[in-house]
Design an enzyme around this catalytic site. Sequence first.
Site, PDB file in Angstrom:
ATOM      1  N   ASP A  96      23.504 -23.535 109.107  1.00  0.00           N
ATOM      2  CA  ASP A  96      24.286 -24.352 110.040  1.00  0.00           C
ATOM      3  C   ASP A  96      25.441 -24.975 109.266  1.00  0.00           C
ATOM      4  OD1 ASP A  96      25.233 -25.716 112.171  1.00  0.00           O
ATOM      5  OD2 ASP A  96      23.441 -26.927 112.504  1.00  0.00           O
ATOM      6  N   ALA A  97      26.541 -24.224 109.168  1.00  0.00           N
ATOM      7  CA  ALA A  97      27.715 -24.683 108.430  1.00  0.00           C
ATOM      8  C   ALA A  97      28.943 -24.809 109.321  1.00  0.00           C
ATOM      9  CB  ALA A  97      28.016 -23.727 107.272  1.00  0.00           C
ATOM     10  N   LYS A  98      28.895 -24.206 110.504  1.00  0.00           N
ATOM     11  CA  LYS A  98      29.971 -24.308 111.501  1.00  0.00           C
ATOM     12  C   LYS A  98      31.340 -24.030 110.898  1.00  0.00           C
ATOM     13  CE  LYS A  98      27.403 -27.539 114.440  1.00  0.00           C
ATOM     14  NZ  LYS A  98      26.271 -27.823 113.540  1.00  0.00           N
ATOM     15  N   ARG A  99      31.449 -22.971 110.129  1.00  0.00           N
ATOM     16  CA  ARG A  99      32.708 -22.635 109.482  1.00  0.00           C
ATOM     17  C   ARG A  99      33.685 -22.026 110.488  1.00  0.00           C
ATOM     18  NH1 ARG A  99      30.654 -25.705 106.039  1.00  0.00           N
ATOM     19  NH2 ARG A  99      30.506 -25.121 103.847  1.00  0.00           N
TER      20      ARG A  99
END
EC number: 4.1.1.23
Length: 280
Positions: A96-99
């Site tokens: 879960d890094a939402k890049r």
Amino acid sequence: MTLEPFGGRLRRAMDERGPLCVGIDPHASLLAEWGLNDDVAGLERFSRTVVEATADRVALLKPQSAFFERFGSRGVAVLEKTVQEARAAGALVVMDAKRGDIGSTMAAYAEAFLHKDAPLFSDALTVSPYLGYGSLAPAVALARESGAGLFVLALTSNPEGGEVQHALRADGRNVGATMLAHLAAENAGEGPLGSFGAVVGATLGDLSAYDLDVNGPLLAPGVGAQGATPADLPRVFGSAVRNVVPNVSRGVLRHGPDTVALRDAVERFAREVRSAVTSV
């Protein structure tokens, strides 16, 4: 060696273990609740405990990168170990890094999490499409090459998201629906489940106005502490509910550091989700 596509691996894990994702969110208040210090040692103890208690019985584990990055390089080293140990124990890992970025920068983000030889290689990555869905092309391409997947922010549960996701395009379709349409096209012809999924909040109520049948997984935050329950899933997701992977974080993690209590919480949520899904 390229892995079997993420969608096929996830479908099998969901069918065998139940469709549940547990978040690994070591924020300061939760570390304190566990009696741990807000430092790298506490971070490592927390993460190892969650993996040991849950990785052999859930479909997905979802570490939140930011809670590790805040400790700098030592925190990222713990994240690397967490991902590797979780995958070795049989869980699929979604980072879960939402890049989200453009061009070579997006390609570099993809290489960090989706290249098979990267220290942080994960089975899937959360990404933000709000520089335009086309900006995700490097991540899509590398995910296909490595057998990984993506979860694209589409209809998120945070109230601020509406100002972007509900904005209307010139064709009358809103932005969230447009992202779902892109994913349906990405997954066309794939089976038993496409590898490119959407993040769709379980707290959003009736979503019958949206075509959620994207032939890919729907990662659904909001179950547990945010107020949604497994019984709500059929009402929210309708006929697409079989492809929903509800994410539970605090609802499970608050039972730590007792590993037996963590396992009991996982098994209870998994039973409730399976019951809700099979009732449709």
